[in-house]
Scaffold this motif. Structure first.
Motif, PDB file in Angstrom:
ATOM      1  N   THR A 268       0.828  -1.216   0.000  1.00 56.59           N
ATOM      2  CA  THR A 268       0.000   0.000   0.000  1.00 56.59           C
ATOM      3  C   THR A 268       0.861   1.264   0.000  1.00 56.59           C
ATOM      4  O   THR A 268       0.557   2.217  -0.714  1.00 56.59           O
ATOM      5  CB  THR A 268      -0.992   0.022   1.180  1.00 56.59           C
ATOM      6  N   ILE A 269       1.919   1.273   0.773  1.00 56.96           N
ATOM      7  CA  ILE A 269       2.797   2.443   0.815  1.00 56.96           C
ATOM      8  C   ILE A 269       3.449   2.667  -0.548  1.00 56.96           C
ATOM      9  O   ILE A 269       3.477   3.785  -1.064  1.00 56.96           O
ATOM     10  CB  ILE A 269       3.865   2.291   1.925  1.00 56.96           C
ATOM     11  N   SER A 270       3.935   1.609  -1.146  1.00 58.77           N
ATOM     12  CA  SER A 270       4.613   1.739  -2.432  1.00 58.77           C
ATOM     13  C   SER A 270       3.657   2.141  -3.550  1.00 58.77           C
ATOM     14  O   SER A 270       4.011   2.929  -4.438  1.00 58.77           O
ATOM     15  CB  SER A 270       5.341   0.444  -2.783  1.00 58.77           C
ATOM     16  N   LEU A 271       2.425   1.631  -3.517  1.00 60.00           N
ATOM     17  CA  LEU A 271       1.426   2.044  -4.510  1.00 60.00           C
ATOM     18  C   LEU A 271       1.177   3.545  -4.436  1.00 60.00           C
ATOM     19  O   LEU A 271       1.089   4.223  -5.460  1.00 60.00           O
ATOM     20  CB  LEU A 271       0.107   1.300  -4.297  1.00 60.00           C
ATOM     21  N   GLU A 272       1.071   4.059  -3.229  1.00 62.24           N
ATOM     22  CA  GLU A 272       0.857   5.497  -3.043  1.00 62.24           C
ATOM     23  C   GLU A 272       2.057   6.298  -3.540  1.00 62.24           C
ATOM     24  O   GLU A 272       1.902   7.322  -4.202  1.00 62.24           O
ATOM     25  CB  GLU A 272       0.587   5.803  -1.576  1.00 62.24           C
ATOM     26  N   GLN A 273       3.245   5.828  -3.240  1.00 64.95           N
ATOM     27  CA  GLN A 273       4.458   6.528  -3.657  1.00 64.95           C
ATOM     28  C   GLN A 273       4.580   6.596  -5.177  1.00 64.95           C
ATOM     29  O   GLN A 273       5.073   7.589  -5.717  1.00 64.95           O
ATOM     30  CB  GLN A 273       5.696   5.828  -3.089  1.00 64.95           C
ATOM     31  N   HIS A 274       4.162   5.555  -5.861  1.00 61.86           N
ATOM     32  CA  HIS A 274       4.302   5.497  -7.318  1.00 61.86           C
ATOM     33  C   HIS A 274       3.092   6.067  -8.051  1.00 61.86           C
ATOM     34  O   HIS A 274       3.064   6.051  -9.283  1.00 61.86           O
ATOM     35  CB  HIS A 274       4.574   4.068  -7.771  1.00 61.86           C
ATOM     36  N   ASN A 275       2.116   6.557  -7.305  1.00 67.70           N
ATOM     37  CA  ASN A 275       0.931   7.184  -7.903  1.00 67.70           C
ATOM     38  C   ASN A 275       0.308   6.328  -9.017  1.00 67.70           C
ATOM     39  O   ASN A 275       0.103   6.800 -10.134  1.00 67.70           O
ATOM     40  CB  ASN A 275       1.271   8.575  -8.452  1.00 67.70           C
TER      41      ASN A 275
END
Length: 111
Positions: A63-70
């Motif tokens: 979830t954190i990485s999905l948000e970071q990569h938009n």
């Protein structure tokens, strides 16, 4: 855990490994499919990291990485199609895989 220092390829590899392990076994065909999408070094690094994480940590990282990569809605749809292909690659879309697909669909679309 506020940020994850992954590339998009590393994120894809991690999500696909997470999905592939939903039936508690790693099929060689699933591994081959993931390797077709990311290079061998990326796969090995993520593979090693994945196997040290528990489910909670894995979900948090995703979830954190999905948000970071938009990730856009279209990006998510492509990723979900890759997950479907992964699940069908061994000709057995097991109940555990079906449940994992629904879970990942909700997780990815709501991140």
């Amino acid at each position: 855990m506020k940020t994850i220092d992954w590339t998009r390829d590393e994120l894809v590899a991690y999500i696909l490994l997470f999905a592939a392990n939903s039936d508690f076994k790693e099929d060689p065909k699933e591994k081959e499919m993931i390797l077709a999408l990311v290079d061998k070094n990326t796969f090995q690094e993520i593979y090693d990291e994945f196997h040290t994480d528990n489910d909670y940590r894995s979900i948090k990282k995703i979830t954190i990485s999905l948000e970071q990569h938009n990730y856009s809605e279209d990006d998510i749809d492509v990723l979900l199609e890759d997950i479907k292909v992964l699940f069908y690659i061994d000709d057995d879309f097991s109940i555990n895989e079906q449940i994992m697909f629904r879970f990942l669909e909700k997780l990815l679309k709501n991140s």
